[in-house]
Design a protein around this motif. Structure first.
Motif, PDB file in Angstrom:
ATOM      1  N   LYS A 130       0.830  -1.211   0.000  1.00 17.45           N
ATOM      2  CA  LYS A 130       0.000   0.000   0.000  1.00 17.45           C
ATOM      3  C   LYS A 130       0.860   1.254   0.000  1.00 17.45           C
ATOM      4  O   LYS A 130       0.542   2.241  -0.681  1.00 17.45           O
ATOM      5  CB  LYS A 130      -0.937   0.002   1.205  1.00 17.45           C
ATOM      6  N   ILE A 131       1.946   1.229   0.737  1.00 18.58           N
ATOM      7  CA  ILE A 131       2.856   2.379   0.751  1.00 18.58           C
ATOM      8  C   ILE A 131       3.469   2.578  -0.628  1.00 18.58           C
ATOM      9  O   ILE A 131       3.556   3.714  -1.122  1.00 18.58           O
ATOM     10  CB  ILE A 131       3.945   2.195   1.829  1.00 18.58           C
ATOM     11  N   SER A 171       2.138   1.702  -3.477  1.00 18.74           N
ATOM     12  CA  SER A 171       1.075   2.231  -4.341  1.00 18.74           C
ATOM     13  C   SER A 171       0.862   3.717  -4.093  1.00 18.74           C
ATOM     14  O   SER A 171       0.678   4.490  -5.037  1.00 18.74           O
ATOM     15  CB  SER A 171      -0.232   1.486  -4.090  1.00 18.74           C
ATOM     16  N   THR A 172       0.909   4.104  -2.838  1.00 20.40           N
ATOM     17  CA  THR A 172       0.735   5.523  -2.503  1.00 20.40           C
ATOM     18  C   THR A 172       1.882   6.350  -3.079  1.00 20.40           C
ATOM     19  O   THR A 172       1.662   7.453  -3.596  1.00 20.40           O
ATOM     20  CB  THR A 172       0.662   5.708  -0.977  1.00 20.40           C
ATOM     21  N   GLU A 173       3.091   5.821  -3.021  1.00 18.38           N
ATOM     22  CA  GLU A 173       4.240   6.531  -3.598  1.00 18.38           C
ATOM     23  C   GLU A 173       4.071   6.698  -5.105  1.00 18.38           C
ATOM     24  O   GLU A 173       4.364   7.767  -5.650  1.00 18.38           O
ATOM     25  CB  GLU A 173       5.532   5.788  -3.285  1.00 18.38           C
ATOM     26  N   LEU A 187       1.197   6.771  -6.698  1.00 16.83           N
ATOM     27  CA  LEU A 187       0.111   7.726  -6.877  1.00 16.83           C
ATOM     28  C   LEU A 187       0.620   9.153  -6.691  1.00 16.83           C
ATOM     29  O   LEU A 187       0.318  10.042  -7.497  1.00 16.83           O
ATOM     30  CB  LEU A 187      -1.020   7.436  -5.889  1.00 16.83           C
ATOM     31  N   VAL A 188       1.418   9.380  -5.653  1.00 21.54           N
ATOM     32  CA  VAL A 188       1.960  10.720  -5.400  1.00 21.54           C
ATOM     33  C   VAL A 188       2.863  11.142  -6.564  1.00 21.54           C
ATOM     34  O   VAL A 188       2.814  12.303  -7.000  1.00 21.54           O
ATOM     35  CB  VAL A 188       2.718  10.743  -4.053  1.00 21.54           C
ATOM     36  N   THR A 205      -7.965   6.221  -8.802  1.00 20.61           N
ATOM     37  CA  THR A 205      -7.269   5.779  -7.589  1.00 20.61           C
ATOM     38  C   THR A 205      -7.389   4.271  -7.412  1.00 20.61           C
ATOM     39  O   THR A 205      -6.551   3.658  -6.775  1.00 20.61           O
ATOM     40  CB  THR A 205      -7.823   6.486  -6.340  1.00 20.61           C
ATOM     41  N   TYR A 224      -4.417   2.254  -8.104  1.00 17.47           N
ATOM     42  CA  TYR A 224      -3.341   2.246  -7.127  1.00 17.47           C
ATOM     43  C   TYR A 224      -3.713   1.530  -5.822  1.00 17.47           C
ATOM     44  O   TYR A 224      -2.848   1.102  -5.088  1.00 17.47           O
ATOM     45  CB  TYR A 224      -2.913   3.680  -6.799  1.00 17.47           C
ATOM     46  N   PHE A 225      -4.993   1.455  -5.539  1.00 14.24           N
ATOM     47  CA  PHE A 225      -5.425   0.838  -4.288  1.00 14.24           C
ATOM     48  C   PHE A 225      -6.452  -0.234  -4.573  1.00 14.24           C
ATOM     49  O   PHE A 225      -7.317  -0.053  -5.420  1.00 14.24           O
ATOM     50  CB  PHE A 225      -6.073   1.878  -3.357  1.00 14.24           C
TER      51      PHE A 225
END
Length: 161
Positions: free
Chosen positions: A78-79, A81-83, A85-86, A148, A151-152
């Motif tokens: 998840k981290i 994926s968040t990276e 996305l950012v 989103t 990514y999630f």
């Protein structure tokens, strides 16, 4: 008789040696070393009894950490994926910033303009007036839209509680 004399003299020599020699004095360093070793051994035993429960607790903690490994891997995913996305959002914002700067130069708006409200109205007025032209421009901007969900993973919220 010679043998008896030799035997008697030998016995007397040994008797005088034993009575004149202080065995306790000669064994005193050995006894002291043994006592020191016993004291150290007792200290080690006491220290070991204090540490033993901590070792058991540490093993329990390590085992519980291993039990959380799948959740930790999920969190890491998840981290990541968040990276991503950012990074994608940053890329889009950089592209938008470049387009805004390009629009500002076309409209004659500069950073040294004294009134911020004039900037905003100068930027947005043409955009609202020319909606049809804006739709045509947005179709040709090559800005990649994303979801989103890419990514999630969607999670069933009932599983969380």
């Amino acid at each position: 008789m010679k043998n008896e004399d030799v035997l008697r003299r030998t016995a007397e020599d040994y008797s005088s040696y034993i009575t004149n020699t202080n065995i306790e004095k000669k064994l005193e360093p050995v006894n002291k070393a043994i006592d020191d070793m016993l004291a150290r051994l007792e200290e080690f035993e006491a220290m070991f009894t204090f540490i033993e429960p901590d070792v058991k607790d540490s093993k329990d903690i390590l085992n519980s950490i291993l039990a959380y490994k799948p959740e930790f891997e999920d969190l890491c995913a998840k981290i990541d994926s968040t990276e991503f996305l950012v990074a994608h959002i940053k890329s889009n914002l950089d592209m938008l910033e470049a387009k805004i700067e390009e629009a500002e130069t076309k409209l004659g708006v500069s950073d040294t303009t004294s009134k911020v409200t004039e900037k905003v109205s100068n930027i947005f007025t043409p955009l609202f007036k020319k909606a049809a032209e804006r739709r045509a421009t947005s179709a040709s901007t090559n800005m990649e839209l994303f979801k989103t969900e890419d990514y999630f993973q969607t999670t069933d919220l009932t599983q969380l509680y």
